[in-house]
Design a protein around this motif. Structure first.
Motif, PDB file in Angstrom:
ATOM      1  N   UNK A 281     -28.552 -39.797  38.878  1.00 44.01           N
ATOM      2  CA  UNK A 281     -29.339 -40.511  37.873  1.00 44.01           C
ATOM      3  C   UNK A 281     -29.647 -39.517  36.768  1.00 44.01           C
ATOM      4  N   UNK A 282     -29.311 -39.873  35.542  1.00 45.26           N
ATOM      5  CA  UNK A 282     -29.582 -39.003  34.404  1.00 45.26           C
ATOM      6  C   UNK A 282     -30.771 -39.542  33.617  1.00 45.26           C
ATOM      7  N   UNK A 283     -31.681 -38.617  33.281  1.00 38.97           N
ATOM      8  CA  UNK A 283     -32.851 -38.956  32.463  1.00 38.97           C
ATOM      9  C   UNK A 283     -32.793 -38.052  31.235  1.00 38.97           C
ATOM     10  N   UNK A 284     -32.069 -38.469  30.206  1.00 44.24           N
ATOM     11  CA  UNK A 284     -31.835 -37.572  29.063  1.00 44.24           C
ATOM     12  C   UNK A 284     -33.076 -37.356  28.214  1.00 44.24           C
ATOM     13  N   UNK A 285     -33.126 -36.176  27.612  1.00 45.65           N
ATOM     14  CA  UNK A 285     -34.150 -35.923  26.602  1.00 45.65           C
ATOM     15  C   UNK A 285     -34.014 -36.950  25.488  1.00 45.65           C
ATOM     16  N   UNK A 286     -35.140 -37.415  24.974  1.00 49.29           N
ATOM     17  CA  UNK A 286     -35.093 -38.397  23.889  1.00 49.29           C
ATOM     18  C   UNK A 286     -34.900 -37.693  22.546  1.00 49.29           C
ATOM     19  N   UNK A 287     -34.681 -38.472  21.518  1.00 48.20           N
ATOM     20  CA  UNK A 287     -34.503 -37.917  20.168  1.00 48.20           C
ATOM     21  C   UNK A 287     -35.803 -37.318  19.638  1.00 48.20           C
ATOM     22  N   UNK A 288     -36.913 -37.590  20.303  1.00 49.19           N
ATOM     23  CA  UNK A 288     -38.185 -36.991  19.872  1.00 49.19           C
ATOM     24  C   UNK A 288     -38.196 -35.486  20.127  1.00 49.19           C
ATOM     25  N   UNK A 289     -37.425 -35.032  21.109  1.00 51.73           N
ATOM     26  CA  UNK A 289     -37.454 -33.614  21.468  1.00 51.73           C
ATOM     27  C   UNK A 289     -36.063 -32.985  21.491  1.00 51.73           C
ATOM     28  N   UNK A 290     -35.063 -33.659  20.907  1.00 51.72           N
ATOM     29  CA  UNK A 290     -33.717 -33.099  20.847  1.00 51.72           C
ATOM     30  C   UNK A 290     -32.962 -33.796  19.726  1.00 51.72           C
ATOM     31  N   UNK A 291     -31.717 -33.355  19.488  1.00 54.23           N
ATOM     32  CA  UNK A 291     -30.904 -34.015  18.457  1.00 54.23           C
ATOM     33  C   UNK A 291     -30.219 -35.270  18.997  1.00 54.23           C
TER      34      UNK A 291
END
Length: 360
Positions: A281-291
């Motif tokens: 299960x992947x929980x990616x960083x959102x655009x609020x804290x990454x590109x």
């Protein structure tokens, strides 16, 4: 092989572990192929610390970040980049490599630009689905551009793009399930859920996993690599739950033990999961804290049938538990999909490309 006949390669890349570990994974294969290996990184970046264990000549150069937003350092960093370029020129003239391989990060830009000036062939590797700024600046003169995702191929020059995947350290596949269980103190036969949030940890993931423990532990043992200073001391003695701030040599054993994995979606991390055929299960960083690269990476793996994805902004205890149960129930289908992937021999593929381009 005499020194005069030895093939020489310069590896470069740094700024984060993700720009270094694929280079490290290439080292044994490059040595086997007869290369003398040199590394150019920054004076004191993470790459210097990571490379020092491998007995490879390391050279530091000045580096500066090229930003697309305003920062006072925008006025000074171009001079650092120019100094780094001059230093890279001097080093490459001294080393006289046959080829340069760049894993990206801003320290790599002066190195590949200097290689271009000296007519030394170079190859670039892009981990994320969309190229970062440093690699965009490096691609112009590259012989080949290696990438991880089918979607990336359309963003690169057709005559240079090669879908290779990311080199993975061989030792990650050499772990022992029994050694992992002993390390964690797991004595029963419950399946193992591994949670890993990157070197700095992932606070939202950490908290949600801990809230969900009463619902998870009846069915799973949970090993949680939570990041530096992210341990929960109140849960150190919870049966079936083992925390680590960081794991190095034992990581292979934890992977061997894990039946399913919850992870962030950094490119190198998910390529390790693919290589090891770990349902995830992947929980990616959102655009609020990454590109936004982790979100794109995750959606690509979801589309290919390798992963389930939970958006970080939607993460809560119920969604996490339900998705873990769904993944475990259908884990064999994810394993089968990963077995069908063509990206399991990235190291050999990239070394073959290096040799081929060097001999042109």
């Amino acid at each position: 092989m005499s020194e005069s006949l030895a093939k020489k390669i310069v590896l470069t890349g740094g700024g984060s572990a993700g720009h270094v570990t694929p280079n490290i994974a290439l080292i044994p294969a490059l040595k086997k192929a007869g290369f003398d290996i040199y590394y150019i990184g920054s004076y004191s970046g993470i790459e210097k610390k990571l490379i020092e264990d491998y007995n490879i000549p390391y050279f530091g150069i000045a580096t500066g970040k090229l930003r697309r937003y305003f920062d006072p350092k925008n006025f000074s960093d171009p001079f650092r980049v120019l100094k780094g370029f001059t230093e890279a020129l001097t080093l490459l003239k001294k080393i006289k490599p046959d080829i340069v391989f760049s894993k990206g990060g801003f320290v790599s830009v002066p190195v590949v630009r200097a290689a271009g000036v000296l007519h030394i062939p170079y190859i670039v590797h892009e981990s994320d689905m969309t190229p970062g700024l440093a690699n965009k600046l490096s691609m112009t003169g590259a012989r080949k551009i290696c990438c991880n995702f089918p979607e990336t191929m359309s963003l690169l020059p057709a005559d240079k793009a090669v879908l290779t995947g990311t080199p993975i350290r061989d030792e990650l596949g050499m772990g022992s399930r029994e050694a992992g269980k002993k390390l964690c103190g797991f004595t029963d036969d419950k399946p193992v859920l591994m949670v890993i949030g990157g070197s700095l940890g992932a606070q939202s993931v950490n908290e949600t996993v801990r809230f969900a423990l009463p619902r998870l532990l009846p069915n799973f043992n949970v090993v949680h690599i939570c990041g530096k200073e992210k341990m929960d001391n109140l849960k150190l003695s919870v049966p079936g739950y083992k925390q680590f701030e960081y794991v190095k040599n034992e990581l292979k054993d934890i992977f061997a033990m894990a039946d399913i994995v919850v992870s962030r979606a950094g490119a190198n991390s998910i390529c390790e999961l693919l290589a090891l055929r770990k349902p995830n299960i992947l929980i990616p960083l959102s655009t609020k804290s990454s590109r936004g690269d982790q979100m794109l990476n995750a959606r690509s793996f979801e589309k290919q049938g390798f992963s389930l994805v939970i958006d970080n902004d939607e993460l809560d205890e119920d969604i996490l538990v339900e998705t873990i149960e769904d993944l475990y129930e259908n884990r064999e289908q994810f394993i089968e999909n990963m077995h069908r992937s063509s990206l399991h021999s990235a190291t050999d593929t990239i070394v073959d490309i290096i040799v081929e381009e060097m001999n042109k």
